[in-house]
Design an enzyme around this catalytic site. Sequence first.
Site, PDB file in Angstrom:
ATOM      1  N   GLY A   4      23.662  -6.391  47.554  1.00 40.58           N
ATOM      2  CA  GLY A   4      22.769  -6.200  46.425  1.00 40.58           C
ATOM      3  C   GLY A   4      22.695  -7.387  45.481  1.00 40.58           C
ATOM      4  O   GLY A   4      21.629  -7.712  44.957  1.00 40.58           O
ATOM      5  N   ASN A  63      23.376   1.612  36.124  1.00 42.44           N
ATOM      6  CA  ASN A  63      24.590   1.903  36.871  1.00 42.44           C
ATOM      7  C   ASN A  63      25.707   2.484  36.025  1.00 42.44           C
ATOM      8  O   ASN A  63      26.670   3.036  36.561  1.00 42.44           O
ATOM      9  CB  ASN A  63      25.094   0.630  37.565  1.00 42.44           C
ATOM     10  CG  ASN A  63      25.248  -0.524  36.597  1.00 42.44           C
ATOM     11  OD1 ASN A  63      24.253  -1.006  36.043  1.00 42.44           O
ATOM     12  ND2 ASN A  63      26.463  -0.987  36.387  1.00 42.44           N
ATOM     13  N   GLN A  93      21.430   1.125  42.342  1.00 42.59           N
ATOM     14  CA  GLN A  93      22.113   2.366  41.990  1.00 42.59           C
ATOM     15  C   GLN A  93      21.293   3.606  42.315  1.00 42.59           C
ATOM     16  O   GLN A  93      21.843   4.691  42.469  1.00 42.59           O
ATOM     17  CB  GLN A  93      22.477   2.372  40.498  1.00 42.59           C
ATOM     18  CG  GLN A  93      23.623   3.289  40.145  1.00 42.59           C
ATOM     19  CD  GLN A  93      24.937   2.835  40.751  1.00 42.59           C
ATOM     20  OE1 GLN A  93      25.460   1.777  40.434  1.00 42.59           O
ATOM     21  NE2 GLN A  93      25.497   3.634  41.651  1.00 42.59           N
ATOM     22  N   GLY A 147      23.767  -1.498  50.644  1.00 42.99           N
ATOM     23  CA  GLY A 147      24.287  -0.482  51.535  1.00 42.99           C
ATOM     24  C   GLY A 147      25.513   0.248  51.039  1.00 42.99           C
ATOM     25  O   GLY A 147      25.672   1.442  51.273  1.00 42.99           O
ATOM     26  N   HIS A 148      26.411  -0.437  50.345  1.00 41.69           N
ATOM     27  CA  HIS A 148      27.680   0.206  50.005  1.00 41.69           C
ATOM     28  C   HIS A 148      27.552   1.264  48.925  1.00 41.69           C
ATOM     29  O   HIS A 148      28.489   2.033  48.691  1.00 41.69           O
ATOM     30  CB  HIS A 148      28.728  -0.843  49.617  1.00 41.69           C
ATOM     31  CG  HIS A 148      28.560  -1.426  48.254  1.00 41.69           C
ATOM     32  ND1 HIS A 148      29.438  -1.168  47.223  1.00 41.69           N
ATOM     33  CD2 HIS A 148      27.630  -2.259  47.741  1.00 41.69           C
ATOM     34  CE1 HIS A 148      29.051  -1.829  46.140  1.00 41.69           C
ATOM     35  NE2 HIS A 148      27.966  -2.496  46.433  1.00 41.69           N
ATOM     36  N   THR A 174      22.068 -16.487  59.949  1.00 38.88           N
ATOM     37  CA  THR A 174      22.030 -15.519  61.038  1.00 38.88           C
ATOM     38  C   THR A 174      22.201 -14.105  60.491  1.00 38.88           C
ATOM     39  O   THR A 174      23.149 -13.826  59.750  1.00 38.88           O
ATOM     40  CB  THR A 174      23.144 -15.815  62.063  1.00 38.88           C
ATOM     41  OG1 THR A 174      22.979 -17.153  62.543  1.00 38.88           O
ATOM     42  CG2 THR A 174      23.080 -14.842  63.221  1.00 38.88           C
ATOM     43  N   CYS A 209      32.077  -4.214  38.558  1.00 39.91           N
ATOM     44  CA  CYS A 209      32.024  -5.673  38.562  1.00 39.91           C
ATOM     45  C   CYS A 209      32.534  -6.264  37.252  1.00 39.91           C
ATOM     46  O   CYS A 209      32.780  -7.455  37.158  1.00 39.91           O
ATOM     47  CB  CYS A 209      30.593  -6.141  38.820  1.00 39.91           C
ATOM     48  SG  CYS A 209      29.935  -5.560  40.402  1.00 39.91           S
TER      49      CYS A 209
END
Length: 392
Positions: free
Chosen positions: A80, A163, A191, A212-213, A249, A339
């Site tokens: 994110g 969040n 969020q 994703g998390h 990649t 964070c």
Amino acid sequence: MTTAPTRLVNLDYAASTPLRPEALAALRAYDESEIAGANPNSLHTLGRRAAQRLEQARRVLAQSLGSGVRPAEIIFTGGGTESDALALFGIAEGVRARDAKRTRVITSAIEHDAILDNLPALRARGFTVDTLAPSAQGVIEPAVLKAALGPDVALVSIMFANNETGAIQPVQALATAAHAVGARFHTDAIQGYLHAPLDVNELGVDALSLAGHKVGATVSSGALYLRRGTPLTPLVRGGGQEAGRRAGTQDVRSACALAAVAEALTPRVASDAARLRALSNRMYDRLLACPRIHATLGNPHAVDRLPGVVSIYVDGAESEDLILQLDVRGFCVSAGSACSSGSTAASHVLVAMGISTQAAAGSLRISFDDRVDPADLDACADALLAMVGGAR
């Protein structure tokens, strides 16, 4: 001597979430497949098959964001934070390259650090940045944005849902206001994605970030939705992947896991949100009955908010003490953004909302998703109420 709890209850899902069975199954299937480790940009058979799997995941993510979203409008990122940075710098510079007078960016004081910590670098690149203040309910009012807009604005970036407080922003009205002056609009939906109904066509945004998390996929997965025709200057060059918009990649394995979660959750977002809203309403009602406990949003029932976030502050308490006391009792909660958890400063979000630094120092965020056991929420409320009591 303090006895360690026999079971820990994770109620800090707004920080990160455990992998879902769908993600684990997708990861296992990838690891056991012939394309495991194959570069999706290679011309040989395994490379082409890996590329097909990546494009399948891209189609699923596009479908999760609304009907008619093109797979080509999805850019895979490493999470994110990267998605936010790509949108912030990439769109601002892309717009300025087309129209040199557009040198201003507007954001808000309640954004995640993934946006706010990049503002000095944006200014160093020659942009002027305006930061809008929220209402006492934690919402950026469209009238406030309209007053700040002008023909020099390149980009407006305001999150979908906060969040820390869970307050959902009036993104559709904000995006409409930005477009009225020719500016582009990005929303950090990290969020809110798959936690609240969300359709990029209804919102009218030019770009949207997701991770994703936050939904039960891998930490290393994320994406940026970029509406067709939106100018973007790439942050990272060297390889031409993602149609030249994000070099490197691609992580096919994580993309597959994210797509598996999106495919499973998209059909039930609305029903899950309704059930979780009832649970969070019950928890708010129980906690706010204590005179020392207050909702950061004022009246939480009057604010459009994420259903799995309960945001409060306790008179005369310190967040760190409350978190550690609950931890001893087996409940893992936070004071706000993970964070910023290493900082002793009061939440920038709560202070921006007009909550005093002293009051904000006693904040707590209890967060969960559809996997929560309602009995655990009741037990957490019981523990917190027993800790703070009714006396000031």
